[in-house]
Write an enzyme that holds these catalytic residues in place. Structure first.
Site, short mmCIF file in Angstrom:
data_model
loop_
_atom_site.label_atom_id
_atom_site.label_comp_id
_atom_site.label_asym_id
_atom_site.label_seq_id
_atom_site.Cartn_x
_atom_site.Cartn_y
_atom_site.Cartn_z
N TYR A 93 0.85 -1.19 0.00
CA TYR A 93 0.00 0.00 0.00
C TYR A 93 0.89 1.25 0.00
O TYR A 93 2.00 1.22 0.53
CB TYR A 93 -0.90 -0.01 1.24
CG TYR A 93 -2.12 0.86 1.13
CD1 TYR A 93 -3.12 0.57 0.21
CD2 TYR A 93 -2.28 1.99 1.92
CE1 TYR A 93 -4.25 1.37 0.10
CE2 TYR A 93 -3.41 2.80 1.82
CZ TYR A 93 -4.39 2.48 0.91
OH TYR A 93 -5.50 3.27 0.81
N ASN A 139 -15.75 2.95 2.82
CA ASN A 139 -16.54 2.47 1.68
C ASN A 139 -17.73 3.36 1.33
O ASN A 139 -17.89 3.75 0.16
CB ASN A 139 -16.99 1.04 1.91
CG ASN A 139 -15.85 0.05 2.01
OD1 ASN A 139 -15.91 -0.94 2.72
ND2 ASN A 139 -14.76 0.32 1.30
N ASN A 166 -20.29 -6.69 -6.15
CA ASN A 166 -20.54 -7.31 -4.85
C ASN A 166 -19.58 -6.81 -3.78
O ASN A 166 -19.65 -7.23 -2.63
CB ASN A 166 -20.43 -8.83 -4.95
CG ASN A 166 -20.84 -9.54 -3.68
OD1 ASN A 166 -21.84 -9.19 -3.06
ND2 ASN A 166 -20.07 -10.53 -3.26
N GLY A 224 -7.71 -1.97 -7.94
CA GLY A 224 -7.12 -2.83 -8.97
C GLY A 224 -6.97 -4.25 -8.47
O GLY A 224 -5.86 -4.79 -8.40
N MET A 225 -8.09 -4.87 -8.12
CA MET A 225 -8.06 -6.17 -7.47
C MET A 225 -7.43 -7.27 -8.32
O MET A 225 -6.90 -8.24 -7.80
CB MET A 225 -9.46 -6.57 -7.03
CG MET A 225 -9.98 -5.75 -5.86
SD MET A 225 -11.50 -6.39 -5.12
CE MET A 225 -12.69 -5.96 -6.37
#
Length: 340
Positions: free
Chosen positions: A65, A138, A164, A253-254
């Site tokens: 991160y 979120n 989801n 950017g999963m």
């Protein structure tokens, strides 16, 4: 189905002394001294009530991160705490107030801590603990995505991958409350019909897998805004579902693959691409705007326009909680219950 004990967690804090896999590097140590002697004149001693496990928390522990705390560090960037004592010179907070961190990096996976009072923002204490604990990342991200990149009105269409995800679910709920249609891409999975029904109950217009995306777009209409948290091929799918002059916003950017947007869409359809990081937004807009946004989000929670699905895990079972948070096909946010 995994079950967890409901008793109050012991007085520990969850630390990591090196970067790596969370289940390998996280450990518990005795909680910090939060007695009156440890609380300076401008400090507040707080007892943490709950703290979620977010993807950014995992990435921070892994060392991937942008924010890298000094080691050893305490996990967690979000949560809600109650003030147990305030320093003699603190005027804006008092015993019993609920507070949340103003910025990431505080370390919220613990039971007690002492900080300068300016590091906290007071929040209402009459909302569900889990909803307040998960309100500052979120839901705020979803609000900014729907507000800052397009002038959306009732009947407009938004498309997103990661439908989801926690942000995706907040987008669905906020958009539905405003009369905005959403086309939501999700991964193929077992019992996908159940997920589709669940997201439609939140207000989704359509919930589709990649192969059905263009048919849904043709039926519902081209989108004014696309929201990408995955990248790779699925970012291309979103771009092709956008209307002329629409915006494509990347906030995650999963897939760990680059954003892929065909040149023709950039030139002939005037698609605009943006990136969004809530931490940068907060740094650019300052404490006053952050507080204004939080008041709006908490009001939306109070009115039932945003509700986060959560699963509580005792702080003492943090390793199981992290494993659960990192598991595939999650529909609920894992929240560490730090104290009663």
């Amino acid at each position: 189905m995994r079950t967890f004990a409901t008793q109050a967690s012991e007085d520990i804090e969850v630390v990591y002394r090196r970067y790596g896999s969370p289940t390998a590097v996280l450990e518990a140590r005795k909680g910090a001294d939060a007695t009156a002697e440890a609380c300076g004149p401008l400090d507040v001693a707080v007892r943490w009530l709950a703290a979620p496990i977010n993807p950014a928390d995992v990435n921070m522990i892994q060392g991937t991160y942008p924010i890298k705390p000094e080691l050893p560090a305490i996990g967690g960037n979000e949560g809600v705490a109650v003030v147990e004592r305030a320093g003699a010179e603190v005027q804006s907070l008092q015993e019993g107030d609920w507070v949340i961190p103003r910025a990431p990096g505080m370390g919220t996976w613990r039971k007690h801590s002492v900080h300068n009072y300016q590091h906290f923002m007071r929040v209402p204490s009459d909302l569900p603990v889990s909803q307040v604990a998960t309100a500052s990342i979120n839901p705020c991200t979803a609000l900014r995505l729907l507000t800052d990149f397009a002038e959306l009105k009732e009947g407009d269409v938004v498309v997103q991958n990661g439908g989801n995800s926690s942000v995706g679910r907040c987008v669905i709920q906020l958009a539905a409350a405003r009369g905005i249609k959403t086309v939501n891409l999700v991964r193929e999975r077992p019992r996908i019909n159940e997920l589709q029904e669940e997201l439609r109950a939140l207000g989704a217009t359509a919930v589709v897998v990649k192969d059905d995306a263009f048919a849904a777009s043709k039926m519902i209409g081209r989108a004014k805004l696309g929201l990408n948290c995955i990248g790779g091929e699925l970012s291309t799918v979103l771009a092709k579902m956008l209307d002329d002059g629409a915006s494509l916003v990347t906030y995650g950017g999963m897939s760990k693959r680059p954003l892929i947007v065909p040149t023709s869409l950039m030139i002939f359809k005037d698609i605009r691409c943006y990136g969004f990081w809530l931490t940068r937004w907060t740094q650019q807009h300052g404490a006053e705007e952050k507080e204004k946004m939080m008041k709006e989000v908490l009001s939306l929670i109070r009115d039932g326009e945003i509700q986060m699905g959560v699963e509580e895990v005792p702080l003492s079972q943090f390793k199981e909680g992290v494993e659960l948070a990192m598991s595939a096909y999650r529909s609920k946010k894992v929240v560490l219950k730090c104290s009663d």
